[in-house]
Design a protein around this motif. Structure first.
Motif, PDB file in Angstrom:
ATOM      1  N   ALA A 236       0.918  -1.154   0.102  1.00 56.25           N
ATOM      2  CA  ALA A 236       0.109   0.150  -0.030  1.00 56.25           C
ATOM      3  C   ALA A 236       0.766   1.237   0.009  1.00 56.25           C
ATOM      4  CB  ALA A 236      -1.034  -0.042   1.264  1.00 56.25           C
ATOM      5  N   ALA A 237       1.935   1.271   0.843  1.00 59.51           N
ATOM      6  CA  ALA A 237       2.834   2.456   0.849  1.00 59.51           C
ATOM      7  C   ALA A 237       3.507   2.685  -0.314  1.00 59.51           C
ATOM      8  CB  ALA A 237       3.891   2.166   2.095  1.00 59.51           C
ATOM      9  N   VAL A 238       3.773   1.568  -1.109  1.00 58.82           N
ATOM     10  CA  VAL A 238       4.639   1.834  -2.413  1.00 58.82           C
ATOM     11  C   VAL A 238       3.463   2.159  -3.443  1.00 58.82           C
ATOM     12  CG1 VAL A 238       5.571   0.438  -4.470  1.00 58.82           C
ATOM     13  CG2 VAL A 238       6.293   0.137  -2.091  1.00 58.82           C
ATOM     14  N   LEU A 239       2.265   1.727  -3.421  1.00 57.44           N
ATOM     15  CA  LEU A 239       1.177   1.948  -4.541  1.00 57.44           C
ATOM     16  C   LEU A 239       0.928   3.592  -4.389  1.00 57.44           C
ATOM     17  CD1 LEU A 239      -1.632  -0.804  -4.083  1.00 57.44           C
ATOM     18  CD2 LEU A 239      -0.169  -0.154  -6.151  1.00 57.44           C
ATOM     19  N   GLY A 240       0.688   4.117  -2.990  1.00 54.15           N
ATOM     20  CA  GLY A 240       0.442   5.623  -2.959  1.00 54.15           C
ATOM     21  C   GLY A 240       1.546   6.569  -3.076  1.00 54.15           C
ATOM     22  N   PRO A 297       5.752   4.282 -11.691  1.00 54.35           N
ATOM     23  CA  PRO A 297       6.696   4.001 -10.579  1.00 54.35           C
ATOM     24  C   PRO A 297       6.838   4.739  -9.331  1.00 54.35           C
ATOM     25  CG  PRO A 297       7.549   3.990 -12.641  1.00 54.35           C
ATOM     26  CD  PRO A 297       6.438   4.527 -12.994  1.00 54.35           C
ATOM     27  N   GLN A 298       6.387   5.999  -9.260  1.00 51.21           N
ATOM     28  CA  GLN A 298       6.416   6.810  -8.040  1.00 51.21           C
ATOM     29  C   GLN A 298       5.490   6.697  -7.379  1.00 51.21           C
ATOM     30  OE1 GLN A 298       5.980   7.763 -11.338  1.00 51.21           O
ATOM     31  NE2 GLN A 298       5.190   9.724 -11.453  1.00 51.21           N
ATOM     32  N   GLY A 299       4.237   5.852  -7.691  1.00 49.56           N
ATOM     33  CA  GLY A 299       3.090   5.614  -6.918  1.00 49.56           C
ATOM     34  C   GLY A 299       2.124   6.587  -7.403  1.00 49.56           C
ATOM     35  N   LEU A 300       0.785   6.474  -6.727  1.00 54.87           N
ATOM     36  CA  LEU A 300      -0.140   7.091  -7.126  1.00 54.87           C
ATOM     37  C   LEU A 300      -0.258   8.702  -6.772  1.00 54.87           C
ATOM     38  CD1 LEU A 300      -3.165   4.859  -5.926  1.00 54.87           C
ATOM     39  CD2 LEU A 300      -2.529   5.075  -8.273  1.00 54.87           C
ATOM     40  N   LEU A 301       0.230   9.016  -5.794  1.00 53.05           N
ATOM     41  CA  LEU A 301       0.435  10.467  -5.426  1.00 53.05           C
ATOM     42  C   LEU A 301       1.886  10.912  -5.740  1.00 53.05           C
ATOM     43  CD1 LEU A 301      -1.979  10.939  -2.314  1.00 53.05           C
ATOM     44  CD2 LEU A 301      -2.328  11.199  -4.754  1.00 53.05           C
ATOM     45  N   GLY A 302       2.625  10.196  -5.747  1.00 52.47           N
ATOM     46  CA  GLY A 302       4.341  10.242  -5.944  1.00 52.47           C
ATOM     47  C   GLY A 302       4.715  10.762  -4.529  1.00 52.47           C
ATOM     48  N   GLU A 303       6.031  11.148  -4.606  1.00 54.44           N
ATOM     49  CA  GLU A 303       6.421  11.319  -3.356  1.00 54.44           C
ATOM     50  C   GLU A 303       6.892  12.856  -3.159  1.00 54.44           C
ATOM     51  OE1 GLU A 303      10.784  10.460  -0.891  1.00 54.44           O
ATOM     52  OE2 GLU A 303      10.339   9.498  -2.779  1.00 54.44           O
ATOM     53  N   ARG A 304       6.280  13.533  -2.260  1.00 49.43           N
ATOM     54  CA  ARG A 304       6.343  15.123  -1.866  1.00 49.43           C
ATOM     55  C   ARG A 304       7.108  15.447  -0.625  1.00 49.43           C
ATOM     56  NH1 ARG A 304       0.537  17.426  -2.805  1.00 49.43           N
ATOM     57  NH2 ARG A 304       0.089  15.688  -1.343  1.00 49.43           N
ATOM     58  N   VAL A 305       8.102  16.121  -0.821  1.00 47.56           N
ATOM     59  CA  VAL A 305       8.923  16.188   0.406  1.00 47.56           C
ATOM     60  C   VAL A 305       8.078  16.890   1.505  1.00 47.56           C
ATOM     61  CG1 VAL A 305      10.865  17.689   1.379  1.00 47.56           C
ATOM     62  CG2 VAL A 305      11.047  16.683  -0.900  1.00 47.56           C
TER      63      VAL A 305
END
Length: 309
Positions: A236-240, A297-305
């Motif tokens: 789930a964490a990777v998906l999001g 690959p970055q997930g549904l919401l991506g990674e935001r700092v």
């Protein structure tokens, strides 16, 4: 199609539990770039902590009255184990190659499983967890058990509280700074060790809440329950979007709903009859993960700092 509201409700409830656990993965990764594979066992010991509190209460005490105490007990045990893991297992390896803490996390996961199996009374078999008695509720055409209402209420409250903490408090802003650049944050006077411990503690507390929800839903806790739930929560964490706290909850809900729908409806697709039913639910969860990683690959919401914690 008459079962669709029920399957959506089942998926939402399951996904909320995945999301609560997944937040622990994503918070720790956001700050120290560590995938804490022992987090599933931190969830597991929280369930046993809540059960221990319930068994220590006077016989005949109502579950509604006991629930706050069980919640405190589950959270306390999860936080204690999570903080101890950070202090004694991960902190000494903070400057080591990334593979070393990863292997340590796997070893810690196995050690916690075996510790509960050996020393908790009758843990070799599933221990009965108290459940609410009474009729289920009909909500928008779906039958929701009384115990399931706990996670439906707890998950949004936890997310709102965490969002407020990260964005509005001094410690929350320090977490964002540490996630963005730990060395610079330390130079600016932030106690990064305290922030890392805080991230482990918050993630473990959410796992403790999820453990109580799991016990109320299934009616049992067992020493192996953290393994598959931990894998699903990591998925789930990777998906999001690993490192994104809101993405972790979204990934959990998407995973839970997809799992419920696949379990119920895949067998009706021509040529897919043998792939339906509960036996394949874990397979479809990871099929979804593979598809998301291929397409985004970055997930549904991506990674935001700004959302890291």
């Amino acid at each position: 199609m008459n079962e669709l509201p029920q399957q959506l409700a089942n998926g939402l409830i399951l996904g909320a539990m995945y999301g609560l656990i997944a937040i622990g993965y994503t918070m720790v990764y956001g700050i120290v770039q560590l995938i804490n594979f022992a987090h599933g066992e931190i969830f597991m010991v929280g369930g046993f902590g809540a059960l221990t509190v319930y068994l220590a209460l006077p016989p005949g005490m109502s579950l509604m009255a006991a629930l706050p105490l069980m919640l405190i007990g589950g959270i306390a045990v999860s936080v204690l184990v999570g903080v101890a893991a950070e202090r004694f297992a991960y902190r000494p390896l903070r400057g080591a190659p990334r593979l070393a803490p990863l292997i340590t996390a796997i070893g810690l996961s196995i050690a916690l499983q075996q510790a509960v199996w050996k020393w908790y009374p009758d843990a070799k078999k599933a221990r009965v967890f108290p459940q609410f008695k009474g009729d289920a509720f009909d909500i928008l055409g779906a039958t929701v058990q009384r115990g399931d209402l706990f996670v439906i209420v707890a998950a949004p409250i936890c997310m709102i509280a965490l969002g407020f903490f990260v964005s509005k408090t001094r410690s929350g802003r320090a977490m964002q700074a540490t996630a963005q650049d730990r060395d610079t944050a330390a130079l600016m006077g932030i106690d990064t060790n305290r922030i890392i411990v805080l991230a482990f503690a918050i993630g473990a507390a959410f796992a403790g809440v999820a453990a109580v929800a799991y016990g109320l839903r299934t009616g049992e806790v067992q020493f192996r329950m953290g393994f598959i739930m931990g894998l699903k929560a990591f998925t789930a964490a990777v998906l999001g979007g690993i490192g994104n706290i809101y993405g972790a909850m979204l990934g959990g809900i998407v995973l839970g709903i997809a799992e419920a729908l696949a379990t119920a409806y895949v067998e009706f697709i021509p040529g897919m009859t043998q792939f339906g039913g509960g036996a394949w639910k874990d397979v479809w969860a990871f099929v979804l993960l593979i598809l998301v990683l291929l397409l985004r690959p970055q997930g549904l919401l991506g990674e935001r700092v700004a959302d890291r914690a």
